[in-house]
Design a protein around this motif. Structure first.
Motif, PDB file in Angstrom:
ATOM      1  N   GLU A 177      25.320 -10.856  17.653  1.00  0.00           N
ATOM      2  CA  GLU A 177      25.431 -10.036  18.860  1.00  0.00           C
ATOM      3  C   GLU A 177      26.516 -10.592  19.776  1.00  0.00           C
ATOM      4  O   GLU A 177      26.765 -11.798  19.807  1.00  0.00           O
ATOM      5  CB  GLU A 177      24.083 -10.006  19.602  1.00  0.00           C
ATOM      6  CG  GLU A 177      24.034  -9.008  20.750  1.00  0.00           C
ATOM      7  CD  GLU A 177      22.659  -8.944  21.393  1.00  0.00           C
ATOM      8  OE1 GLU A 177      22.362  -7.930  22.047  1.00  0.00           O
ATOM      9  OE2 GLU A 177      21.877  -9.901  21.234  1.00  0.00           O
ATOM     10  N   VAL A 178      27.178  -9.685  20.502  1.00  0.00           N
ATOM     11  CA  VAL A 178      28.168 -10.066  21.518  1.00  0.00           C
ATOM     12  C   VAL A 178      27.791  -9.359  22.808  1.00  0.00           C
ATOM     13  O   VAL A 178      27.579  -8.136  22.822  1.00  0.00           O
ATOM     14  CB  VAL A 178      29.599  -9.677  21.101  1.00  0.00           C
ATOM     15  CG1 VAL A 178      30.585 -10.032  22.207  1.00  0.00           C
ATOM     16  CG2 VAL A 178      29.998 -10.388  19.811  1.00  0.00           C
ATOM     17  N   LYS A 179      27.700 -10.121  23.888  1.00  0.00           N
ATOM     18  CA  LYS A 179      27.359  -9.555  25.198  1.00  0.00           C
ATOM     19  C   LYS A 179      28.416  -9.944  26.225  1.00  0.00           C
ATOM     20  O   LYS A 179      28.990 -11.025  26.148  1.00  0.00           O
ATOM     21  CB  LYS A 179      25.987 -10.058  25.658  1.00  0.00           C
ATOM     22  CG  LYS A 179      24.821  -9.594  24.806  1.00  0.00           C
ATOM     23  CD  LYS A 179      23.508 -10.118  25.367  1.00  0.00           C
ATOM     24  CE  LYS A 179      22.312  -9.651  24.526  1.00  0.00           C
ATOM     25  NZ  LYS A 179      21.027 -10.170  25.078  1.00  0.00           N
ATOM     26  N   VAL A 180      28.639  -9.033  27.180  1.00  0.00           N
ATOM     27  CA  VAL A 180      29.546  -9.294  28.294  1.00  0.00           C
ATOM     28  C   VAL A 180      28.730  -9.231  29.573  1.00  0.00           C
ATOM     29  O   VAL A 180      27.981  -8.274  29.793  1.00  0.00           O
ATOM     30  CB  VAL A 180      30.696  -8.266  28.342  1.00  0.00           C
ATOM     31  CG1 VAL A 180      31.615  -8.551  29.530  1.00  0.00           C
ATOM     32  CG2 VAL A 180      31.493  -8.292  27.041  1.00  0.00           C
ATOM     33  N   ALA A 181      28.885 -10.254  30.411  1.00  0.00           N
ATOM     34  CA  ALA A 181      28.109 -10.325  31.651  1.00  0.00           C
ATOM     35  C   ALA A 181      29.054 -10.467  32.845  1.00  0.00           C
ATOM     36  O   ALA A 181      29.626 -11.536  33.062  1.00  0.00           O
ATOM     37  CB  ALA A 181      27.133 -11.500  31.605  1.00  0.00           C
ATOM     38  N   PRO A 182      29.272  -9.395  33.626  1.00  0.00           N
ATOM     39  CA  PRO A 182      30.053  -9.511  34.856  1.00  0.00           C
ATOM     40  C   PRO A 182      29.287 -10.292  35.909  1.00  0.00           C
ATOM     41  O   PRO A 182      28.069 -10.506  35.785  1.00  0.00           O
ATOM     42  CB  PRO A 182      30.261  -8.058  35.295  1.00  0.00           C
ATOM     43  CG  PRO A 182      29.873  -7.225  34.127  1.00  0.00           C
ATOM     44  CD  PRO A 182      28.868  -8.026  33.367  1.00  0.00           C
ATOM     45  N   GLN A 183      30.002 -10.710  36.949  1.00  0.00           N
ATOM     46  CA  GLN A 183      29.399 -11.467  38.032  1.00  0.00           C
ATOM     47  C   GLN A 183      28.252 -10.676  38.670  1.00  0.00           C
ATOM     48  O   GLN A 183      28.405  -9.527  39.071  1.00  0.00           O
ATOM     49  CB  GLN A 183      30.462 -11.775  39.095  1.00  0.00           C
ATOM     50  CG  GLN A 183      29.928 -12.451  40.347  1.00  0.00           C
ATOM     51  CD  GLN A 183      29.496 -13.881  40.084  1.00  0.00           C
ATOM     52  OE1 GLN A 183      30.086 -14.552  39.254  1.00  0.00           O
ATOM     53  NE2 GLN A 183      28.489 -14.342  40.790  1.00  0.00           N
ATOM     54  N   GLY A 184      27.077 -11.286  38.713  1.00  0.00           N
ATOM     55  CA  GLY A 184      25.936 -10.675  39.378  1.00  0.00           C
ATOM     56  C   GLY A 184      25.251  -9.581  38.600  1.00  0.00           C
ATOM     57  O   GLY A 184      24.399  -8.871  39.146  1.00  0.00           O
ATOM     58  N   PHE A 188      33.154 -13.344  34.942  1.00  0.00           N
ATOM     59  CA  PHE A 188      32.396 -12.825  33.805  1.00  0.00           C
ATOM     60  C   PHE A 188      32.306 -13.908  32.735  1.00  0.00           C
ATOM     61  O   PHE A 188      33.008 -14.924  32.780  1.00  0.00           O
ATOM     62  CB  PHE A 188      33.066 -11.570  33.232  1.00  0.00           C
ATOM     63  CG  PHE A 188      34.213 -11.856  32.306  1.00  0.00           C
ATOM     64  CD1 PHE A 188      34.067 -11.770  30.926  1.00  0.00           C
ATOM     65  CD2 PHE A 188      35.452 -12.239  32.805  1.00  0.00           C
ATOM     66  CE1 PHE A 188      35.112 -12.038  30.068  1.00  0.00           C
ATOM     67  CE2 PHE A 188      36.518 -12.509  31.953  1.00  0.00           C
ATOM     68  CZ  PHE A 188      36.348 -12.411  30.581  1.00  0.00           C
ATOM     69  N   TYR A 189      31.413 -13.677  31.797  1.00  0.00           N
ATOM     70  CA  TYR A 189      31.367 -14.553  30.623  1.00  0.00           C
ATOM     71  C   TYR A 189      31.003 -13.735  29.401  1.00  0.00           C
ATOM     72  O   TYR A 189      30.414 -12.643  29.494  1.00  0.00           O
ATOM     73  CB  TYR A 189      30.408 -15.721  30.836  1.00  0.00           C
ATOM     74  CG  TYR A 189      28.949 -15.366  30.916  1.00  0.00           C
ATOM     75  CD1 TYR A 189      28.151 -15.261  29.775  1.00  0.00           C
ATOM     76  CD2 TYR A 189      28.335 -15.161  32.160  1.00  0.00           C
ATOM     77  CE1 TYR A 189      26.802 -14.935  29.857  1.00  0.00           C
ATOM     78  CE2 TYR A 189      26.991 -14.840  32.257  1.00  0.00           C
ATOM     79  CZ  TYR A 189      26.236 -14.733  31.100  1.00  0.00           C
ATOM     80  OH  TYR A 189      24.905 -14.403  31.180  1.00  0.00           O
ATOM     81  N   LEU A 190      31.358 -14.267  28.249  1.00  0.00           N
ATOM     82  CA  LEU A 190      31.096 -13.637  26.962  1.00  0.00           C
ATOM     83  C   LEU A 190      30.062 -14.465  26.228  1.00  0.00           C
ATOM     84  O   LEU A 190      30.180 -15.687  26.152  1.00  0.00           O
ATOM     85  CB  LEU A 190      32.394 -13.564  26.148  1.00  0.00           C
ATOM     86  CG  LEU A 190      32.526 -12.429  25.127  1.00  0.00           C
ATOM     87  CD1 LEU A 190      32.598 -11.089  25.849  1.00  0.00           C
ATOM     88  CD2 LEU A 190      33.798 -12.631  24.301  1.00  0.00           C
ATOM     89  N   GLU A 191      29.057 -13.816  25.704  1.00  0.00           N
ATOM     90  CA  GLU A 191      27.982 -14.489  24.977  1.00  0.00           C
ATOM     91  C   GLU A 191      28.011 -14.037  23.516  1.00  0.00           C
ATOM     92  O   GLU A 191      27.848 -12.855  23.231  1.00  0.00           O
ATOM     93  CB  GLU A 191      26.641 -14.141  25.630  1.00  0.00           C
ATOM     94  CG  GLU A 191      25.435 -14.821  25.030  1.00  0.00           C
ATOM     95  CD  GLU A 191      24.152 -14.438  25.752  1.00  0.00           C
ATOM     96  OE1 GLU A 191      23.147 -14.190  25.057  1.00  0.00           O
ATOM     97  OE2 GLU A 191      24.163 -14.363  27.002  1.00  0.00           O
ATOM     98  N   VAL A 192      28.251 -14.988  22.602  1.00  0.00           N
ATOM     99  CA  VAL A 192      28.362 -14.673  21.178  1.00  0.00           C
ATOM    100  C   VAL A 192      27.257 -15.404  20.429  1.00  0.00           C
ATOM    101  O   VAL A 192      27.218 -16.647  20.410  1.00  0.00           O
ATOM    102  CB  VAL A 192      29.735 -15.076  20.611  1.00  0.00           C
ATOM    103  CG1 VAL A 192      29.845 -14.665  19.145  1.00  0.00           C
ATOM    104  CG2 VAL A 192      30.862 -14.449  21.427  1.00  0.00           C
ATOM    105  N   VAL A 193      26.349 -14.647  19.819  1.00  0.00           N
ATOM    106  CA  VAL A 193      25.233 -15.224  19.062  1.00  0.00           C
ATOM    107  C   VAL A 193      25.625 -15.262  17.580  1.00  0.00           C
ATOM    108  O   VAL A 193      25.943 -14.221  16.986  1.00  0.00           O
ATOM    109  CB  VAL A 193      23.944 -14.409  19.251  1.00  0.00           C
ATOM    110  CG1 VAL A 193      22.792 -15.048  18.480  1.00  0.00           C
ATOM    111  CG2 VAL A 193      23.604 -14.304  20.740  1.00  0.00           C
TER     112      VAL A 193
END
Length: 594
Positions: A105-112, A91-96
């Motif tokens: 904004e904060v987003k969490v993206a699991p694999q796939g 996973f990765y965390l995206e912080v704008v």
């Protein structure tokens, strides 16, 4: 002197520098570290301390703060324009960020999967609560920290997602509500408790045990350990390979068995992978479990619980260690026997003695389980039911061995002895009001939903008294509260002779002239001499404690109590007078008997 001179020069040189200049200097020193994979620890600690002094008021400062947090968690960190990426394998965390150091904004993206917004992480960063954000990120990292190489990680991650979907489907099946409180009913009676569906920033979690609200309303008796018992669903490595699902094992539409559970497909009949791992229920907090319960877990899941790291000890010891307050109000009689003081509402004080020798029996050995391995969703309902059963036993015993601190100068009103009878039952011996004998309350935890109590030696046979005690015990899940209610009830009854149907405790201290003989009253009221606490082949005694010589007809006792190997732990002898009798005599409780 030379070192002091150098420090003085450094202080003078940087006296006029700002915190930002010092911060940048430490960062440059870190970038020049010879081993990039392991920066100099003193510099890392210095940077962390400097971070706490900063007021995050710019985009650059927020970037530095997020970078330090990512490195603390073992994650990667990358920057693209105004966006920071905190990366891990699955996973990765995206912080704008915005120009003033704020967070858009904060987003969490699991694999796939596409990135999904996380409101909880966003609010933590906007409020500059970096400590809580770091803890949340640590939990997230643990959730996705699946062992193995990249290919194995992807397979395990996919299998875990299929398991989660099956558990959600299982939790939605219709059932009959048993408790008037919907939340408590779902947690304590639901097939798999209260399932909190896993989100991108929160793991799949099951709440499966909760203390009754009747006890929680009594603030003076509420223990920190009485919170909701939780299990996180995850995966872990295993020394052996196991078949794990790669698709749902609940057919569509689901077919239900007579108990209302779906008929699961065997793993061999659907897509699966054989992997060196298994699913785990990570228990929060860990649960002390008896030997027999640990064996039952293995029988349910068909996965052997590794005995390597397990530490075995009597169950009360684990319960005492699990309470921060336990050591503040216990009194040790000798190396094994311990007295606990329990204050109750109204200024009443109870003392409970836990004889160490009795709880050393093999059936009372326990270990603390922090996770339970399994391989199939069908294992979860039975596993949770067994955990609930153990939690009820723990809650009852913990109410005796942990409590709030007694007030200075307080005097104990009532004294009790707690003895094991089997792996699911125990007895409490006490001095009833208005008598010079001892009575016994036998508590049997049949399962997580059924507790039965029987009173012996407290006067005429009264089934309504047993029913009253059982009701109170079930509602409040507290031995002290139950015994306080029982003592009040007994005090309200008129004095009466002891019933031959329920023979009372005979005078245990009357005859110690023979090393191993004692006066025993049989079910017909006849007094005989017996060798030891119980005659071989006769299981009529409620307990082997030498504080009384109790005998009850076999058909009055529960089967598992009659067969209990822990029932003959003490013998009547001049050399081994029970510590409870000595203790009560020293406090004037048995002065009339001596």
């Amino acid at each position: 002197m030379k070192g002091k001179s150098m420090i003085s020069k450094l202080r003078l040189k940087f006296a006029g520098r700002s915190w930002n200049d010092t911060f940048q200097l430490v960062r440059r020193c870190m970038e020049k570290s010879r081993d990039e994979s392991k920066p100099c620890e003193p510099l890392v600690r210095s940077l962390e301390r400097l971070q706490d002094e900063f007021n995050v008021s710019s985009m650059n400062t927020m970037r530095h703060r997020l970078e330090i947090i990512a490195k603390q968690q073992g994650m990667g960190f990358h920057i693209t324009d105004a966006t920071c990426y905190l990366t891990a394998d699955l996973f990765y965390l995206e912080v704008v960020l915005v120009a003033c150091g704020g967070v858009e904004e904060v987003k969490v993206a699991p694999q796939g999967a596409p990135p999904a917004s996380s409101e909880s992480l966003l609010q933590l960063l906007r409020s500059k609560n970096f400590a809580e954000f770091s803890m949340k990120l640590s939990s997230l990292f643990t959730q996705y920290n699946i062992p193995g190489d990249n290919e194995t990680k992807l397979k395990l991650f996919a299998s875990l997602q299929h398991l989660g979907k099956d558990l959600q489907q299982l939790s939605h099946l219709p059932r009959t509500q048993k408790d008037c409180d919907p939340q408590m009913d779902m947690i304590n009676n639901g097939r798999i408790g209260c399932l909190i569906a896993g989100k991108d920033d929160y793991p799949l979690t099951i709440e499966f045990f909760m203390m009754p609200t009747d006890l929680k309303k009594t603030d003076s008796l509420t223990d920190p350990t009485s919170a909701v018992q939780v299990a996180q669903v995850t995966v872990g490595v295993s020394d052996l390979t196991h078949k794990l699902q790669m698709a749902s094992v609940i057919p569509e539409p689901p077919q239900l068995d007579p108990q209302g559970y779906p008929v699961f497909l065997p793993l061999d009949e659907g897509p699966h992978e054989t992997l060196p791992a298994c699913f785990l229920l990570k228990l929060q907090p860990p649960v002390p479990m008896l030997t027999s319960f640990v064996k039952k877990l293995s029988q349910i899941t068909d996965v052997t619980v590794a005995d390597v790291d397990l530490q075995w000890a009597p169950l009360p010891q684990h319960l005492m260690r699990g309470s921060a307050s336990a050591n503040h109000h216990e009194e040790t009689l000798d190396e094994q026997d311990t007295i606990f003081t329990v204050p109750l509402p109204g200024g009443v004080m109870h003392s409970y003695i836990v004889p160490g020798a009795a709880w050393q029996a093999p059936a009372q050995r326990a270990t603390v389980m922090d996770s339970v391995p399994f391989t199939h969703p069908a294992h979860v309902p039975a596993t949770l039911e067994l955990l609930r059963h153990q939690c009820v036993i723990n809650a009852l015993l913990r109410s005796c061995v942990t409590s709030q601190s007694a007030r200075p100068g307080s005097v104990c009103d009532l004294r009790f002895e707690v003895l094991p009878e089997s792996d699911t039952s125990f007895s409490v011996t006490f001095h009833p009001p208005g008598t010079d004998s001892l009575a016994v309350l036998l508590v049997n935890v049949c399962d997580s939903h059924q507790i039965s109590c029987r009173l012996f030696g407290a006067g005429p046979c009264d089934p309504s008294m047993d029913e009253h005690v059982t009701t109170v015990m079930t509602r409040c899940m507290s031995v002290p509260v139950t015994l306080s209610s029982l003592y009040t009830k007994l005090g309200e009854r008129p004095s009466a002779s002891l019933s031959p149907d329920r023979p009372a405790a005979t005078e245990a201290a009357n005859d110690h002239s023979s090393p191993s003989s004692a006066a025993v009253t049989d079910a017909n009221g006849t007094v005989t001499e017996s060798q030891g606490a119980a005659v071989a082949g006769d299981s009529s005694s409620v307990s082997g404690s030498a504080c009384y010589a109790m005998s009850v007809a076999n058909d009055e006792l529960l089967p598992e109590i009659n067969m209990s190997p822990a029932a003959n732990l003490y013998t009547f002898s001049a050399e081994g007078v029970d510590v409870f009798s000595q203790w009560m005599s020293s406090n004037g409780e048995l002065s009339e008997l001596s």
